[in-house]
Design an enzyme around this catalytic site. Structure first.
Site, PDB file in Angstrom:
ATOM      1  N   HIS A 264      10.509   4.403   1.283  1.00 54.46           N
ATOM      2  CA  HIS A 264      10.341   5.718   1.921  1.00 54.46           C
ATOM      3  C   HIS A 264      11.619   6.488   1.846  1.00 54.46           C
ATOM      4  O   HIS A 264      11.353   7.583   1.434  1.00 54.46           O
ATOM      5  CB  HIS A 264       9.902   5.201   3.538  1.00 54.46           C
ATOM      6  CG  HIS A 264       8.856   4.270   3.592  1.00 54.46           C
ATOM      7  ND1 HIS A 264       7.762   4.214   2.729  1.00 54.46           N
ATOM      8  CD2 HIS A 264       8.768   3.471   4.789  1.00 54.46           C
ATOM      9  CE1 HIS A 264       6.943   3.287   3.116  1.00 54.46           C
ATOM     10  NE2 HIS A 264       7.511   2.787   4.267  1.00 54.46           N
TER      11      HIS A 264
ATOM     12  N   ASP B 156       2.958   4.681  -1.097  1.00 51.65           N
ATOM     13  CA  ASP B 156       4.258   4.514  -0.176  1.00 51.65           C
ATOM     14  C   ASP B 156       3.584   5.731   0.749  1.00 51.65           C
ATOM     15  O   ASP B 156       3.441   6.826   0.514  1.00 51.65           O
ATOM     16  CB  ASP B 156       5.323   5.249  -0.985  1.00 51.65           C
ATOM     17  CG  ASP B 156       6.540   5.526  -0.173  1.00 51.65           C
ATOM     18  OD1 ASP B 156       6.337   5.819   1.113  1.00 51.65           O
ATOM     19  OD2 ASP B 156       7.722   4.678  -0.378  1.00 51.65           O
ATOM     20  N   HIS B 157       3.424   4.930   2.012  1.00 52.94           N
ATOM     21  CA  HIS B 157       2.513   5.770   2.684  1.00 52.94           C
ATOM     22  C   HIS B 157       3.562   7.364   3.174  1.00 52.94           C
ATOM     23  O   HIS B 157       2.899   8.171   3.654  1.00 52.94           O
ATOM     24  CB  HIS B 157       2.037   5.223   3.976  1.00 52.94           C
ATOM     25  CG  HIS B 157       2.907   4.777   5.141  1.00 52.94           C
ATOM     26  ND1 HIS B 157       3.920   4.043   4.957  1.00 52.94           N
ATOM     27  CD2 HIS B 157       3.258   5.909   6.282  1.00 52.94           C
ATOM     28  CE1 HIS B 157       4.616   3.763   6.190  1.00 52.94           C
ATOM     29  NE2 HIS B 157       4.239   4.649   6.931  1.00 52.94           N
TER      30      HIS B 157
HETATM   31  C1  BG6 Z   1       6.446   0.331   7.002  1.00 54.57           C
HETATM   32  C2  BG6 Z   1       7.470  -0.482   7.281  1.00 54.57           C
HETATM   33  O1  BG6 Z   1       6.435   0.727   5.433  1.00 54.57           O
HETATM   34  O2  BG6 Z   1       6.783   1.518   7.544  1.00 54.57           O
HETATM   35  C3  BG6 Z   1       7.414  -0.876   8.702  1.00 54.57           C
HETATM   36  O3  BG6 Z   1       7.000  -1.976   6.746  1.00 54.57           O
HETATM   37  C4  BG6 Z   1       7.873   0.502   9.478  1.00 54.57           C
HETATM   38  O4  BG6 Z   1       8.523  -1.632   9.086  1.00 54.57           O
HETATM   39  C5  BG6 Z   1       6.866   1.443   8.863  1.00 54.57           C
HETATM   40  O5  BG6 Z   1       7.838   0.128  10.766  1.00 54.57           O
HETATM   41  C6  BG6 Z   1       7.391   2.740   9.404  1.00 54.57           C
HETATM   42  O6  BG6 Z   1       6.249   3.962   8.982  1.00 54.57           O
HETATM   43  P1  BG6 Z   1       6.062   4.974   9.978  1.00 54.57           P
HETATM   44  O7  BG6 Z   1       4.953   5.786   9.584  1.00 54.57           O
HETATM   45  O8  BG6 Z   1       5.772   4.389  11.414  1.00 54.57           O
HETATM   46  O9  BG6 Z   1       7.430   5.975  10.050  1.00 54.57           O
END
Ligand code: BG6
Length: 510
Positions: A262, A199-200
């Site tokens: 997230h 989960d980045h």
């Molecule tokens: C991803 C989603 O996990 O997270 C995308 O699939 C989204 O739809 C993105 O745009 C948002 O990530 P960050 O790091 O730009 O907030």
């Protein structure tokens, strides 16, 4: 060079570590895909730039497309040139490219795995030592079970005298039932300790700082409960639309795409009990415990607890944009939500009765991810007679992006003869306090996976707890095929319908 400067002359980044990592072969399935090009390959380059990669690293890209080592190296070079957060250094990039290989194959073809095994064992032999293996599944989710099964069948799930790990991207499943099936498919071939579910958001510095804020300061924890906190708002707004991802997004929607993973991760870190150590399973035990305390809405409560909406046409950053239904690849009359707002309660001793409001959406007025904790008002305001009606309850705002930092609002006296109070902010900004740019989340996570540290990865029971929270909402929304989906203009703060979730407060301005 920037990194040399940071290490030698900037005392504020003294804590940046270079942890030893065993020599590794990193295999990326779906190496020509969007995620690999935009995030993974540039992250690997940046790790190389910082000298953080293991002494021996070999990179094998796998995909179905026709290519050669040479062409794939060109692809890596282009991805790095285009998407790296720092301008690539020619020597570092050329050095990295020498370690890059390509294998073409269909993910369900046993022969691909025989060739992969041969290639990996060839590298072991070449270096005279078994390399650790990291298999990174950056493919469409339907291939996850196929790939893990084939890795297992080919005997690539274990190695003598080396560690084997598998990194799995989201989405893990489509709902609770499918997530369970997927967990099972993985468990058939890999031990949970070998599995790293990404989960980045957990790799973002500011998200980890949430734990530092709570558990490295005596200031916050005493008020971190229902006695002092009135309500919490978590926002993850984006200004981008669905872009070229309609194929994926149509089957997902905002709830699955951002809330299930997230946003609920942010909520878990915000509300969990202090872990006894920062060790992977201790931390994840606490997260699972608090996620299980979030009572999913009953089907008949969903309308009161959750709002969905879709973006219509509008103006974003000065340019006119089309509505979701006009985006390429979106089905006619699609009911996929691009906005979701929720009210949740954590039913435990610490949080009973405190509402947690979550909202996320695409094509909103700006990109902002923040957690806003609002404390209860003071019990008695002695200054009221002096006209201090501007007094606001304290707020603690954690901004995950774009202005990474923390701000605390305080009531302060306006200079002058009267005892008049108004809110002021006490602020901490990452950029100015540490004089360094935060690494991309993927840099941290790829490194952790190579080191075998699963602290910032999602465990199987955690995935199931996350799905358990939103499953009834998905069911209720899926079953309702007739009521109109509210629309909000692109570039706005979202649909007015979301206001109905709030009790005694308003959504923070975007
Ligand atoms: C991803 C989603 O996990 O997270 C995308 O699939 C989204 O739809 C993105 O745009 C948002 O990530 P960050 O790091 O730009 O907030």
């Amino acid at each position: 060079m920037e990194s040399d400067y940071q290490l030698s002359e900037n005392p504020l980044v003294e804590g940046l570590e270079r942890l030893p990592v065993r020599s590794t072969v990193l295999v990326i399935f779906g190496a020509m895909g969007d995620l690999a090009s935009r995030k993974l390959l540039p992250a690997i380059y940046n790790l190389a730039h910082e000298g953080a990669l293991p002494e021996r690293i070999e990179l094998i890209g796998i995909s179905r497309g026709e290519s050669t080592d040479e062409k794939f190296r060109e692809h890596v070079r282009e991805s790095v040139d285009r998407f790296s957060r720092r301008r690539p250094n020619a020597d570092v990039l050329n050095g990295l490219l020498e370690t890059v290989h390509y294998i073409r194959g269909a993910f369900d073809d046993a022969d691909l795995y025989a060739r992969l095994r041969e290639a990996v064992e060839g590298l072991d032999e070449k270096f005279g030592t078994p390399l650790n293996r990291v298999f990174y599944l950056s493919t469409a989710p339907e291939f996850f079970p196929v790939i893990v099964e084939n890795l297992g069948e080919a005997g690539l799930n274990t190695a003598e005298e080396a560690d084997v790990r598998v990194v799995i991207e989201k989405p893990i499943g489509y709902d609770l039932a499918s997530a369970r099936l997927q967990n099972e498919a993985v468990r058939n071939h890999f031990d949970e300790s070998q599995v790293f579910r990404i989960d980045h958001y957990l790799g973002k510095e500011t998200v980890q700082n949430l734990m530092a804020l709570r558990f490295a300061n005596a200031l916050f924890e005493p008020v971190w409960n229902r006695n002092f906190i009135d309500y919490v708002q978590i926002t993850a707004s984006e200004d981008i639309g669905v872009g070229t991802r309609a194929g994926y997004y149509e089957g997902s929607g905002a709830l699955r795409d951002l809330v299930q993973n997230h946003m609920l991760q942010l909520l878990a870190l915000l509300t969990m009990e202090p872990p006894t150590s920062f060790e992977a399973n201790r931390l994840r035990d606490e997260k699972v415990k608090v996620l299980e305390a979030i009572v999913p809405p009953r089907l008949d409560e969903v309308a009161l607890m959750a709002v969905r909406a879709q973006y219509g046409p509008g103006v974003v950053s000065g340019g006119e944009t089309v509505g979701y239904l006009e985006e390429p690849g979106v089905a006619e009359g699609s009911r996929t939500e691009t906005y979701a707002a929720l009210k949740l309660y954590v039913s435990n001793w610490r949080w009973a009765g405190v509402p947690f409001y979550l909202r996320t959406g695409k094509r909103l007025s700006r990109k902002l991810t923040e957690i806003a904790v609002t404390l209860r008002p003071v019990p008695h305001l002695a200054f009221q007679s002096s006209g201090s009606l501007g007094v606001q309850p304290n707020q603690i705002i954690l901004t995950v992006q774009p202005d990474e930092g923390v701000s605390v609002s305080l009531g302060a006296k306006i200079p002058g003869t009267k005892m008049q109070i108004r809110p002021v902010n006490m602020e901490f900004h990452y950029g100015t306090s540490f004089m360094s740019e935060s690494p991309e989340a993927y840099e941290r996570l790829i490194m952790d996976a190579m080191r075998g540290d699963a602290t910032l990865f999602t465990r199987n029971d955690e995935i199931e707890a996350l799905w358990g929270i939103i499953d009834p909402i998905l069911s209720a929304w899926g079953a309702d095929t007739t009521s109109p989906i509210p629309q909000y203009p692109s570039g706005s703060a979202g649909p007015n319908e979301a206001d109905a979730l709030l009790e005694g407060c308003a959504w923070r301005r975007l």
